[in-house]
Write a protein that holds these residues in place. Structure first.
Motif, PDB file in Angstrom:
ATOM      1  N   ARG A 207      -7.642   2.298  -2.609  1.00  0.00           N
ATOM      2  CA  ARG A 207      -8.384   1.356  -1.619  1.00  0.00           C
ATOM      3  C   ARG A 207      -8.053   0.031  -1.771  1.00  0.00           C
ATOM      4  NH1 ARG A 207     -12.025   1.441   2.170  1.00  0.00           N
ATOM      5  NH2 ARG A 207     -12.860   3.759   1.656  1.00  0.00           N
ATOM      6  N   ASP A 208      -7.458  -0.385  -3.027  1.00  0.00           N
ATOM      7  CA  ASP A 208      -7.290  -1.706  -3.582  1.00  0.00           C
ATOM      8  C   ASP A 208      -6.370  -1.818  -4.228  1.00  0.00           C
ATOM      9  OD1 ASP A 208      -8.346  -1.823  -6.267  1.00  0.00           O
ATOM     10  OD2 ASP A 208     -10.011  -0.947  -5.284  1.00  0.00           O
ATOM     11  N   ARG A 209      -5.632  -3.011  -4.127  1.00  0.00           N
ATOM     12  CA  ARG A 209      -4.435  -3.415  -4.886  1.00  0.00           C
ATOM     13  C   ARG A 209      -4.721  -3.440  -6.569  1.00  0.00           C
ATOM     14  NH1 ARG A 209       0.086  -5.293  -2.477  1.00  0.00           N
ATOM     15  NH2 ARG A 209       0.501  -6.612  -4.360  1.00  0.00           N
ATOM     16  N   GLU A 210      -5.765  -3.705  -6.948  1.00  0.00           N
ATOM     17  CA  GLU A 210      -6.033  -3.739  -8.231  1.00  0.00           C
ATOM     18  C   GLU A 210      -5.844  -2.402  -8.973  1.00  0.00           C
ATOM     19  OE1 GLU A 210      -8.146  -5.168  -6.086  1.00  0.00           O
ATOM     20  OE2 GLU A 210      -7.048  -7.233  -6.269  1.00  0.00           O
ATOM     21  N   THR A 211      -6.539  -1.376  -8.369  1.00  0.00           N
ATOM     22  CA  THR A 211      -6.511  -0.029  -8.942  1.00  0.00           C
ATOM     23  C   THR A 211      -5.241   0.469  -8.937  1.00  0.00           C
ATOM     24  OG1 THR A 211      -8.775   0.291  -7.946  1.00  0.00           O
ATOM     25  CG2 THR A 211      -7.393   2.343  -8.341  1.00  0.00           C
ATOM     26  N   ALA A 212      -4.333   0.260  -7.877  1.00  0.00           N
ATOM     27  CA  ALA A 212      -2.980   0.758  -7.581  1.00  0.00           C
ATOM     28  C   ALA A 212      -2.079  -0.080  -8.906  1.00  0.00           C
ATOM     29  CB  ALA A 212      -2.362   0.299  -6.339  1.00  0.00           C
ATOM     30  N   MET A 213      -2.546  -1.072  -9.077  1.00  0.00           N
ATOM     31  CA  MET A 213      -1.988  -1.841 -10.132  1.00  0.00           C
ATOM     32  C   MET A 213      -2.162  -1.248 -11.619  1.00  0.00           C
ATOM     33  SD  MET A 213      -0.175  -4.871 -10.727  1.00  0.00           S
ATOM     34  CE  MET A 213      -0.542  -6.133  -9.546  1.00  0.00           C
ATOM     35  N   LYS A 214      -3.368  -0.873 -11.621  1.00  0.00           N
ATOM     36  CA  LYS A 214      -3.733  -0.169 -13.176  1.00  0.00           C
ATOM     37  C   LYS A 214      -2.737   1.211 -13.080  1.00  0.00           C
ATOM     38  CE  LYS A 214      -8.362  -1.503 -13.643  1.00  0.00           C
ATOM     39  NZ  LYS A 214      -9.817  -1.331 -13.394  1.00  0.00           N
ATOM     40  N   VAL A 215      -2.766   1.986 -12.004  1.00  0.00           N
ATOM     41  CA  VAL A 215      -2.075   3.243 -11.990  1.00  0.00           C
ATOM     42  C   VAL A 215      -0.569   2.913 -12.254  1.00  0.00           C
ATOM     43  CG1 VAL A 215      -1.547   4.997 -10.424  1.00  0.00           C
ATOM     44  CG2 VAL A 215      -3.665   4.364 -10.446  1.00  0.00           C
ATOM     45  N   GLY A 216       0.028   2.033 -11.477  1.00  0.00           N
ATOM     46  CA  GLY A 216       1.549   1.846 -11.857  1.00  0.00           C
ATOM     47  C   GLY A 216       1.817   1.380 -13.030  1.00  0.00           C
TER      48      GLY A 216
END
Length: 180
Positions: free
Chosen positions: A128-137
Motif C-alpha cells: 500500500r505504501d512506498r516505505e513497505t515496498a522499500m523494505k521488501v526490495g
C-alpha cells in the motif's frame, strides 16, 4: 524470548506454514490452517522447542503480521506468501488507484518485458505504501520501487485480494501498468 529467537522461530514458521509443512510432518488444510497443538508438538520433537505462550508472542509481535490464529486459537496459518496450493478464502477487493512493488535493478529488464510474475508463490505481493515496498526490495540489495496502476488494472478485469495482514495480492502485473 529475545529478538533473535523470535526471528529464528518466525523464519522456521514461514518455511513450514508457507512452503514445506512436511519438514515436521504437519498438514495444512485447504485454507492453509493447521492445528496449533500438533504444530507445537511436532516443532518440539524436531528440535525447535516452543511453548504456546512463545508461539503466541511470535505471532502477535511479528512486524509484518505474517501469521494468524483462528478466533479460538486452535489453528494457525501464514497470512500469505504460500508456494503450496491452498486457498486463503479471500474475496476479490477493489484496490487503491496505485500500489507499489519493491525489487532490485537486476530484475528490471525482465519486468519491462514480462511484467511482474508471481514466480513460485500463489500470488504476487503489492504494498500500500512506498516505505513497505522499500523494505521488501532492500532484502535483495538497493531497492527500486515500482508504481503499479492498480486502478486501471482493476477496471480492465484483473482481480485483487487483500490478505489479513494488509498485503495486496494479484496473479500478474503486465508491464503496461508499471511506472518505472
Amino acid at each position: 524470548m529475545n529478538e533473535q529467537q523470535k526471528k529464528s522461530v518466525s523464519k522456521f514458521l514461514s518455511l513450514i506454514l508457507r512452503h514445506q509443512p512436511e519438514v515436521i510432518g504437519i498438514t495444512l488444510d485447504e485454507n492453509g490452517w493447521t492445528d496449533v497443538d500438533e504444530l507445537i508438538a511436532k516443532m518440539n520433537t524436531s528440535g525447535h522447542r516452543i511453548s504456546f505462550d512463545e508461539l503466541e508472542e511470535v505471532v502477535e509481535t511479528n512486524d509484518k503480521q505474517r501469521f494468524a490464529f483462528s478466533d479460538d486459537y486452535n489453528k494457525i496459518r501464514a497470512s500469505q506468501g504460500h508456494s503450496v496450493n491452498i486457498s486463503l478464502g479471500l474475496d476479490p477487493q477493489e484496490p487503491p488507484e496505485y500500489l507499489y512493488h519493491g525489487t532490485v535493478a537486476k530484475f528490471l529488464d525482465s519486468i519491462r518485458k514480462e511484467g511482474l510474475q508471481r514466480m513460485s508463490r500463489q500470488h504476487l505481493h503489492l504494498s500500500r505504501d512506498r516505505e513497505t515496498a522499500m523494505k521488501v526490495g532492500s532484502r535483495r540489495g538497493i531497492p527500486v520501487i515500482l508504481n503499479i496502476n492498480t486502478g486501471a488494472m482493476h477496471q480492465d478485469g484483473f482481480l485483487f485480494y487483500l490478505s489479513d495482514n494488509g498485503v495486496w495480492l494479484t496473479d500478474h502485473v503486465p508491464a503496461k501498468y508499471i511506472n518505472f
